[in-house]
Design an enzyme around this catalytic site. Sequence first.
Site, PDB file in Angstrom:
ATOM      1  CG  ASP A 101      -1.816  -1.100   1.377  1.00 56.71           C
ATOM      2  OD1 ASP A 101      -2.167  -1.682   0.334  1.00 56.71           O
ATOM      3  OD2 ASP A 101      -2.193  -1.421   2.521  1.00 56.71           O
TER       4      ASP A 101
HETATM    5  N1  URA Z   1      -1.214  -5.935   3.947  1.00 55.68           N
HETATM    6  C1  URA Z   1      -1.679  -4.676   3.960  1.00 55.68           C
HETATM    7  O1  URA Z   1      -2.692  -4.383   4.566  1.00 55.68           O
HETATM    8  N2  URA Z   1      -0.985  -3.743   3.268  1.00 55.68           N
HETATM    9  C2  URA Z   1       0.144  -4.003   2.598  1.00 55.68           C
HETATM   10  O2  URA Z   1       0.732  -3.099   1.998  1.00 55.68           O
HETATM   11  C3  URA Z   1       0.621  -5.317   2.609  1.00 55.68           C
HETATM   12  C4  URA Z   1      -0.081  -6.270   3.287  1.00 55.68           C
END
Ligand code: URA
Length: 234
Positions: A101
């Site tokens: 993310d």
């Molecule tokens: N899980 C999440 O919530 N975000 C990420 O970036 C990776 C795994």
Amino acid sequence: MRLNKYIAHSGVVSRRKADELIAQGRVKVNGAVAPVGWDVKEGDVVEVSGRVIKPEKKTVYYMLNKPVGYITTVNDDRGRETVLDLMPDVKERIYPVGRLDYNTSGLLILTNDGDLANRLMHPSGEVKKTYLAEVKGLMHLSDAEKLRKGVDIGDRRPTAPAEVEIIKQSESTSIVEIRIGEGRNRQVRRMFSAVGHEVIKLRRTAYGNLKLGHLKPGQYKKLSKNEIEYLKSL
Ligand code: URA
């Protein structure tokens, strides 16, 4: 070289996806629709969906410590910075293996090896990813136990069993290490939310056995021969 391999080496898609494109008649060699299994010869011009492609000369493999505030797609229609903006020295057309993310930091593999990338991203969840999460509130042992067993995050099935270790607990925040094989959208954040804890900070610290080590946010390195061999063995 086999046409599907030639296409995969150009970094466009995996070999399997290339076969689909060929079967759909979207691949041309020297202007004619190419049959599955075609052998590409020196000087042949290959087009995929009307665009001429060339295979990359060599495959390259990098590990980046992604900082918060970068997206992991190659282009962003909202003009945000992408992880590739952090790697201006890399001349090959690399792309990230999987996603982190915008607000997540940590270990990201990037390569132009389409076959390996697709195998690693396969939803069978072979590759275990480790995250360090700082979450709101006091994380109870019972919360950790729920995450270990699998929780309902609003998808068709609950999450697969996870490894969970509470590193630090306090009334205001807790730090938890979690290791999962699946890679659903915002999975770790949704898992903690399912047990009542909002994630404040999230960092991926390991991808299988590969660890971030001393890489600082924004820094990247070429993977060693052993590390590449390890990824190929997964
Ligand atoms: N899980 C999440 O919530 N975000 C990420 O970036 C990776 C795994």
